[in-house]
Every structure is written in C-alpha cells, then in structure tokens.
Design a protein around this motif. Structure first.
Motif, PDB file in Angstrom:
ATOM      1  N   GLY A   1      -2.546  -0.455 -21.139  1.00 21.89           N
ATOM      2  CA  GLY A   1      -1.158  -0.077 -20.867  1.00 21.89           C
ATOM      3  C   GLY A   1      -1.030   1.083 -19.898  1.00 21.89           C
ATOM      4  N   ARG A   2      -2.121   1.721 -19.637  1.00 23.26           N
ATOM      5  CA  ARG A   2      -2.102   2.933 -18.802  1.00 23.26           C
ATOM      6  C   ARG A   2      -2.341   2.636 -17.324  1.00 23.26           C
ATOM      7  N   ILE A   3      -2.695   1.385 -17.028  1.00 24.04           N
ATOM      8  CA  ILE A   3      -3.116   1.073 -15.655  1.00 24.04           C
ATOM      9  C   ILE A   3      -1.952   1.172 -14.669  1.00 24.04           C
ATOM     10  N   VAL A   4      -2.198   1.868 -13.579  1.00 23.84           N
ATOM     11  CA  VAL A   4      -1.222   1.956 -12.485  1.00 23.84           C
ATOM     12  C   VAL A   4      -1.722   1.031 -11.384  1.00 23.84           C
ATOM     13  N   ARG A   5      -0.913   0.017 -11.054  1.00 24.02           N
ATOM     14  CA  ARG A   5      -1.382  -1.025 -10.126  1.00 24.02           C
ATOM     15  C   ARG A   5      -0.820  -0.803  -8.731  1.00 24.02           C
ATOM     16  N   LEU A   6      -1.659  -0.315  -7.850  1.00 24.62           N
ATOM     17  CA  LEU A   6      -1.272  -0.158  -6.444  1.00 24.62           C
ATOM     18  C   LEU A   6      -2.262  -0.924  -5.564  1.00 24.62           C
ATOM     19  N   GLY A   7      -2.660  -2.096  -6.086  1.00 20.12           N
ATOM     20  CA  GLY A   7      -3.620  -2.927  -5.369  1.00 20.12           C
ATOM     21  C   GLY A   7      -2.917  -3.892  -4.437  1.00 20.12           C
TER      22      GLY A   7
ATOM     23  N   ASP B   1     -17.358   1.299  -5.225  1.00 18.33           N
ATOM     24  CA  ASP B   1     -17.684   2.389  -6.159  1.00 18.33           C
ATOM     25  C   ASP B   1     -16.440   3.230  -6.429  1.00 18.33           C
ATOM     26  N   PHE B   2     -15.677   3.468  -5.375  1.00 15.45           N
ATOM     27  CA  PHE B   2     -14.449   4.260  -5.548  1.00 15.45           C
ATOM     28  C   PHE B   2     -13.443   3.469  -6.395  1.00 15.45           C
ATOM     29  N   PHE B   3     -13.363   2.168  -6.147  1.00 16.06           N
ATOM     30  CA  PHE B   3     -12.484   1.307  -6.951  1.00 16.06           C
ATOM     31  C   PHE B   3     -12.848   1.446  -8.437  1.00 16.06           C
TER      32      PHE B   3
ATOM     33  N   VAL C   1      -5.404   1.420  -9.847  1.00 18.27           N
ATOM     34  CA  VAL C   1      -5.977   0.289  -9.112  1.00 18.27           C
ATOM     35  C   VAL C   1      -5.502   0.313  -7.666  1.00 18.27           C
ATOM     36  N   GLY C   2      -6.455   0.202  -6.752  1.00 11.98           N
ATOM     37  CA  GLY C   2      -6.138   0.023  -5.338  1.00 11.98           C
ATOM     38  C   GLY C   2      -6.961  -1.141  -4.827  1.00 11.98           C
ATOM     39  N   THR C   3      -7.058  -1.283  -3.515  1.00 13.28           N
ATOM     40  CA  THR C   3      -7.849  -2.382  -2.956  1.00 13.28           C
ATOM     41  C   THR C   3      -9.004  -1.795  -2.134  1.00 13.28           C
ATOM     42  N   PRO C   4     -10.236  -2.228  -2.443  1.00 17.91           N
ATOM     43  CA  PRO C   4     -11.388  -1.693  -1.709  1.00 17.91           C
ATOM     44  C   PRO C   4     -11.332  -2.104  -0.241  1.00 17.91           C
ATOM     45  N   GLY C   5     -11.497  -1.143   0.652  1.00 22.13           N
ATOM     46  CA  GLY C   5     -11.405  -1.411   2.085  1.00 22.13           C
ATOM     47  C   GLY C   5     -12.419  -2.420   2.573  1.00 22.13           C
ATOM     48  N   SER C   6     -13.614  -2.452   1.948  1.00 21.97           N
ATOM     49  CA  SER C   6     -14.655  -3.381   2.404  1.00 21.97           C
ATOM     50  C   SER C   6     -14.249  -4.825   2.165  1.00 21.97           C
ATOM     51  N   GLY C   7     -13.304  -5.052   1.262  1.00 21.61           N
ATOM     52  CA  GLY C   7     -12.814  -6.416   1.025  1.00 21.61           C
ATOM     53  C   GLY C   7     -12.063  -6.969   2.220  1.00 21.61           C
ATOM     54  N   PHE C   8     -11.658  -6.085   3.132  1.00 16.27           N
ATOM     55  CA  PHE C   8     -10.927  -6.523   4.330  1.00 16.27           C
ATOM     56  C   PHE C   8     -11.857  -6.669   5.533  1.00 16.27           C
ATOM     57  N   GLY C   9     -13.142  -6.371   5.329  1.00 16.53           N
ATOM     58  CA  GLY C   9     -14.084  -6.483   6.444  1.00 16.53           C
ATOM     59  C   GLY C   9     -15.034  -5.309   6.466  1.00 16.53           C
ATOM     60  N   PRO C  10     -16.174  -5.482   7.147  1.00 13.99           N
ATOM     61  CA  PRO C  10     -17.223  -4.452   7.126  1.00 13.99           C
ATOM     62  C   PRO C  10     -16.752  -3.078   7.599  1.00 13.99           C
ATOM     63  N   SER C  11     -15.853  -3.033   8.577  1.00 14.16           N
ATOM     64  CA  SER C  11     -15.414  -1.709   9.044  1.00 14.16           C
ATOM     65  C   SER C  11     -14.508  -1.011   8.033  1.00 14.16           C
TER      66      SER C  11
END
Ligand code: MLT
Length: 409
Positions: free
Chosen positions: A36-42, A361-363, A373-383
């Motif tokens: 119930g505590r999760i903040v979703r900004l993914g 790791d940051f995720f 919760v956010g979105t890991p940048g590597s999921g959008f590409g290697p850079s």
C-alpha cells in the motif's frame, strides 16, 4: 507442425513496462505490508479523471447510440470528418501548418500507430532511432524482421542505426552519416524518456536532411501539450519541406487523459512519396482500411470536445497540474544533489543514478528501500544505462512523497 514467427522470437525479454509491472507484483507478494505504500511513477499513465466537458460528450454520444435515429455502426475507418476537420484546423492551421483533413488518420492511440507505421515501408528499410528510445519503435521493427541480429553484450541490433542522446550532447541526437542510407528516422519531442526538447532550427535541420537523403521522419509529438516555451515547435509541419518527408503521430492520452479511453491520430501528407512516386498517404489509408474499423464514435466525440473552449481550458488545467508535478520532482531532486534533466516543457524527469549505480540497481534500491517506482533508463536503450525516469503524471501527493522519500535515502 506449425512454427511461430521467428522475428518475434528475436525479441529480448518482455516489453519494458511489463517487466517493471511484474517486478512490482513480485515485490508486493513478498512484502504485502509494504504494498500500500508504493508510489508509482514508472509508466507514463495519467491519474487525473477525464475533464467534465469530455465526460459530458461521452454521455451525450452514448445517448445517441441508444436511439435508432442517431445510432452509429462502423465508424469511417479513417475517422469521422468532424474530428479530422477540427484536428486540421486547431492542431495545424492554427500553427501555420497546412494539413488537410484527409491527411489525418484517427486511431485508437499513438502507441499502435507508432508500432504499425513501419509496415508501409520496405522490408529492408534501414531504421534510425535515438538511444535511449521509446521501446515500441525498435520492437515493432524487430517483429517486422528489419533489425538484424541482437547483440546481448551491447544491447544493439545490427541493422539499426542508433543516435546516442547523452548528457554530453545535451540529449540531442546527431544527424546520421549519409553513408548509413537511412530510410526511416524516429524522432520524439518533447522526448520520451529524457524530457529533452528540440527548437525549430534544429528540427528544420532534420527535415532538410531527410529531404536531401530520401528518408522519412516519423515524428512522435505525443507530449507537445507540455511545451510552454513559445520558441519550440509543436508540430514538425511547422518546418519548411516537412510535407515531403514527415509523418506525425499524436495522442489524446497525455493532453486529455485518454490513456484508458484510447484515441490518437497520424498525419501522412499527400506529398510524401517514395522513390517510385508511391503515395505513402494512400498506402496508410489502404492499411487502415484493411486492418482497422475506426475508433469508437463516442470516443471521437469526446476527442472533438478537447478542442472546445471549455475542453481546452479544463485539459489545460490538468496539463498545468502535471507540469507542476514535474517542477516539484525536478527541483526537489536537484536540491537533493541529483543530476536531473528534462521536466520542463516535458512530463518526464531523467536523472542520473547516484554513485555509478546501474539503472536496475537504482530501481531495486528505490523499490526495496523507499517503495518508489520509476523506469530504469537502460530499458530504453544502452545509452540510458545509469539513468532513471520518473513521470509527472502521478498525483500531487505522489510527486511530493517520492521526492521526500528519495531525499531521505
Ligand atoms: C511511457 O511510460 O513511456 C508511456 O506511457 C508509454 C506509452 O505511452 O505507451
């Protein structure tokens, strides 16, 4: 025995946002007391309810469907004239861009259009994408068998040209080398995921490049409503010559909250012709006619109201609300010492993970330690490795809470 489409088997893992969602579910199963505590900004999903004028239009259209005199069956597969005319007038003519209603193709959203548009290009068309990039552009070309071989070590496809968008180049892609012989260039501004923007001279340079080298730009303008700087273009058709080299994709999701209601459109100008003079507009119409039966009447009526005085005021207030979230997140994290980018003229905040951490790791750290919760940048590409994306589309409480928990880390 039948065989699956081998191109689909090349896709690495699952779709980014599905991976994030399953990580959250697993965390909730293992830590029910924290769920119930999760903040979703993914994922960039809006949270404000549909504006009153839009809800009234939906109700009105449902009532029309309930009466034999006003009932509508199949929608015209390219969209109702009332909506296409309004779009041509308000999104383009009002900005000095000449787009006619029959160049506007109404759809069930920008995601499907941005995935499907590649179908009208040749199988060997070489594709260029920004890196990091909205994963749909690459994955849809993988499914079409256009991307070659995937290199697990680098995360790159052999037949795709990547245009790195890094801190060093201000998250601005550079024009591909002409020898690369690119056919299809995907650009998204304001950018998902980095929140970077493009000014008119730089966008004009892309248009000139595409015209000069026989390429097409697929311009994803899903986030244009977040632009406040009057110097920034909202549409690629504000540039000279874009009618012969550009397709533009728009969404009603981020400007009017239609993520669940589904509505978008794509513009393919009559002047966009291939090397043999084939009209890409006519091909897209052919594709639409065969594969699509039109966005629902009630949803198109709701979309029309977004352009009314009341609709524009109400949706404008929602956009301002999300912009304020972006400001809160951007400034809060900057105060906390993070390197933060985007978030102005854009609903995404792009931050550098601290202490050289990887994106995942940051995720994991944010999920496990502070339930953000956010979105890991590597999921959008290697850079995107080493970066992290937060969305401004949450509630005000979520934006404030996320900042205060991350600060407290
Ligand atoms: C995102 O989070 O990148 C977007 O919400 C995805 C989308 O619009 O499909």
């Amino acid at each position: 025995m039948f065989k699956a489409n081998a191109n689909y088997l090349k896709l690495p893992g699952s779709y980014l946002f599905s991976t994030v969602a399953s990580k959250i579910s697993q965390y909730c199963e293992e830590n029910p007391e924290k769920a119930g505590r999760i903040v979703r900004l993914g994922i960039g999903d809006v949270t404000q309810p549909l504006a009153p004028s839009i809800v009234a239009a939906l109700h009105g259209a449902v009532d029309e469907m309930a009466s034999a005199e006003t009932f509508r069956g199949y929608a015209p597969d390219l969209g109702y004239d009332f909506l296409r005319e309004t779009i041509a007038k308000c999104d383009f003519a009002a900005r000095g861009a000449a787009i006619s209603p029959d160049e506007v193709f109404v759809s069930d959203g920008a995601k499907s259009d941005s995935a499907n548009i590649q179908e009208i290009f040749s199988e060997d068309a070489r594709v260029a994408v920004c890196d990091p990039v909205y994963p749909v552009y690459v994955d849809s070309n993988v499914m079409a068998g256009r991307t070659g071989v995937y290199d697990e070590a680098t995360g790159l496809w052999s037949n795709v040209s990547y245009m790195p968008c890094t801190r060093e180049n201000g998250f601005a892609p550079e024009l591909p080398h002409p020898d690369e012989d690119i056919s299809l260039i995907y650009l998204c501004f304001p950018n998902n995921p980095t929140g970077a923007v493009i000014d008119k001279p730089r966008l004009q340079a892309w248009v000139d490049y595409a015209n000069e080298h026989g390429a097409v730009i697929v311009y994803d303008a899903a986030y244009e409503a977040y632009i406040t700087d009057p110097a920034l273009p909202h549409s690629i058709y504000e540039c000279d010559g874009a009618r012969t080299c550009a397709i533009e994709i728009r969404s009603f999701s981020k400007n009017a909250g239609f993520t669940g209601t589904r509505l978008g459109y794509t513009v393919v100008p009559h002047d966009l012709k291939d090397a043999d003079g084939v009209s890409m507009r006519d091909l897209w119409a052919r594709r639409h006619g065969t594969k699509f039966n039109g966005a629902p009447y009630i949803v198109q009526r709701a979309g029309e109201v977004v352009y009314s005085e009341q609709g524009a005021r109400e949706t404008g207030e929602q956009i301002a609300f999300y912009r304020e979230n972006a400001r809160i997140i951007l400034e809060g994290l900057r105060e906390a010492g993070f390197d933060v980018f985007g978030g102005v003229n854009a609903p995404y905040i792009w931050l550098k993970a601290p202490n050289g951490m990887t994106s995942w790791d940051f995720f994991d750290m944010l999920l496990n330690q502070v339930q953000v919760v956010g979105t890991p940048g590597s999921g959008f590409g290697p850079s995107g490795e080493g970066y992290f994306r937060l969305t401004a589309f949450g509630s005000r409480e979520d934006a404030l809470e996320a900042v205060s928990r991350i600060k407290a880390l």
